[in-house]
Write a protein that holds these residues in place. Sequence first.
Motif, short mmCIF file in Angstrom:
data_model
loop_
_atom_site.label_atom_id
_atom_site.label_comp_id
_atom_site.label_asym_id
_atom_site.label_seq_id
_atom_site.Cartn_x
_atom_site.Cartn_y
_atom_site.Cartn_z
N GLU A 58 -25.20 -1.57 -34.97
CA GLU A 58 -25.45 -0.17 -35.29
C GLU A 58 -26.45 0.53 -34.37
N GLU A 59 -27.56 -0.14 -34.05
CA GLU A 59 -28.61 0.56 -33.31
C GLU A 59 -28.44 0.49 -31.80
N CYS A 60 -27.37 -0.15 -31.34
CA CYS A 60 -27.07 -0.18 -29.90
C CYS A 60 -26.28 1.08 -29.56
N ARG A 61 -26.94 2.23 -29.74
CA ARG A 61 -26.28 3.53 -29.68
C ARG A 61 -26.99 4.47 -28.73
N GLU A 62 -26.35 5.60 -28.46
CA GLU A 62 -26.90 6.60 -27.57
C GLU A 62 -28.10 7.31 -28.21
N HIS A 63 -28.83 8.04 -27.38
CA HIS A 63 -29.96 8.88 -27.79
C HIS A 63 -29.58 9.67 -29.05
N LEU A 64 -30.29 9.42 -30.15
CA LEU A 64 -29.88 9.96 -31.45
C LEU A 64 -30.40 11.36 -31.71
N GLY A 65 -29.57 12.16 -32.38
CA GLY A 65 -30.01 13.47 -32.86
C GLY A 65 -29.50 14.64 -32.05
N ARG A 66 -29.14 15.71 -32.75
CA ARG A 66 -28.76 17.02 -32.23
C ARG A 66 -27.41 17.06 -31.53
N HIS A 67 -27.11 16.13 -30.64
CA HIS A 67 -25.85 16.16 -29.90
C HIS A 67 -24.73 15.55 -30.75
N CYS A 122 -21.82 14.65 -30.02
CA CYS A 122 -21.07 13.59 -29.35
C CYS A 122 -21.68 12.22 -29.60
N ASP A 123 -22.94 12.19 -30.05
CA ASP A 123 -23.63 10.92 -30.31
C ASP A 123 -23.65 10.55 -31.79
N GLN A 124 -23.01 11.34 -32.61
CA GLN A 124 -22.90 11.02 -34.04
C GLN A 124 -21.65 10.18 -34.28
N ARG A 125 -21.76 9.14 -35.08
CA ARG A 125 -20.58 8.32 -35.34
C ARG A 125 -19.82 8.83 -36.56
N ARG A 126 -18.55 8.44 -36.64
CA ARG A 126 -17.71 8.74 -37.79
C ARG A 126 -17.98 7.72 -38.91
N ALA A 127 -17.27 7.86 -40.00
CA ALA A 127 -17.40 6.91 -41.11
C ALA A 127 -16.98 5.52 -40.64
N LEU A 128 -17.63 4.50 -41.18
CA LEU A 128 -17.34 3.12 -40.79
C LEU A 128 -15.88 2.77 -41.04
N SER A 129 -15.30 3.29 -42.11
CA SER A 129 -13.90 3.00 -42.42
C SER A 129 -12.96 3.48 -41.33
N HIS A 130 -13.33 4.56 -40.63
CA HIS A 130 -12.51 5.04 -39.51
C HIS A 130 -12.45 4.00 -38.41
N TYR A 131 -13.58 3.40 -38.05
CA TYR A 131 -13.62 2.42 -36.97
C TYR A 131 -12.93 1.12 -37.37
N LYS A 132 -13.07 0.73 -38.64
CA LYS A 132 -12.40 -0.48 -39.09
C LYS A 132 -10.89 -0.36 -38.98
N ALA A 133 -10.37 0.84 -39.26
CA ALA A 133 -8.93 1.06 -39.14
C ALA A 133 -8.49 1.14 -37.68
N ALA A 134 -9.32 1.74 -36.84
CA ALA A 134 -8.97 1.92 -35.42
C ALA A 134 -9.18 0.66 -34.60
N PHE A 135 -10.09 -0.23 -35.05
CA PHE A 135 -10.42 -1.45 -34.31
C PHE A 135 -10.40 -2.65 -35.27
N PRO A 136 -9.21 -3.07 -35.69
CA PRO A 136 -9.10 -4.09 -36.75
C PRO A 136 -9.72 -5.43 -36.43
N ALA A 137 -9.77 -5.83 -35.17
CA ALA A 137 -10.28 -7.16 -34.82
C ALA A 137 -11.77 -7.17 -34.52
N VAL A 138 -12.44 -6.01 -34.62
CA VAL A 138 -13.88 -5.94 -34.36
C VAL A 138 -14.65 -6.34 -35.62
N ASP A 139 -15.72 -7.10 -35.44
CA ASP A 139 -16.58 -7.53 -36.54
C ASP A 139 -17.63 -6.45 -36.80
N PHE A 140 -17.52 -5.75 -37.92
CA PHE A 140 -18.45 -4.69 -38.28
C PHE A 140 -19.44 -5.13 -39.36
#
Length: 241
Positions: free
Chosen positions: A101-110, A112-130
């Motif tokens: 989670e914290e291996c992310r871009e400079h947080l706040g205001r932009h 483009c650096d906000q993530r979507r709901a976790l369920s979105h990524y689980k569906a889009a990347f089924p083999a990734v360990d979240f």
Amino acid sequence: MVDTAQPHTKVVHFVRHGEGFHNVAGRADQANYLSREYYDAHLTENGWRALETAAGAFGGGEWRGQGNGPLLMAALESEPGKQAPHAAISAGGCPPFIAWEECREHLGRHPCDQRRALSHYKAAFPAVDFCLIKSEEDELWTPDTREGHAEIRARGAAFLRWLLARPEPRLAVVTHSSFLFFMLSTLGGQCDARIKGELHRWYENCEMRTVVLADASGASAGLDLNWFPGGPHPSRAAFGA
């Protein structure tokens, strides 16, 4: 040269994600980084954001059904100016993928650096360990406050300690430019000027640099960073969403 067979030593391939639609818009006008139009922006046809870049670079090639392994990344259809099309990617024969989670871009205001709901990524990347991401919604990004540089460095230090505690001798980290810059700029202070120049400069889109992380204390407390170009395929890929 550091002996990479020794404990508390890792060969790490640090990679910045490929060109995103927010990068293109930001080069045209910096104010575009504040636009909701580029919320959690996808990669352009020239690029492929961190999860997409990791799958494209370290995945098992185009997915053709279970015959060539489980699905790593679902296919995307074209959405002009927002999303480039790409085929589904297989997880067959590729290293395991972990989202941190914290291996992310400079947080706040932009946006483009906000993530979507976790369920979105689980569906889009089924083999990734979240399993390391605990919240469904993004609890780190805020619309009004930009993260300070010291806070990014603290996240980077925590991430490096996590890397050093892992059992794999070789890893790939696919993440973002500000995170990479502030994390690595505090390390390698005793290195040659040429090495520091390579280590501390800004990352370009899809650029990779390979380093050896060595914790001589054996307690993930004191870090010494040295530059060694090249290196074998990673045994695990870690990246930020």
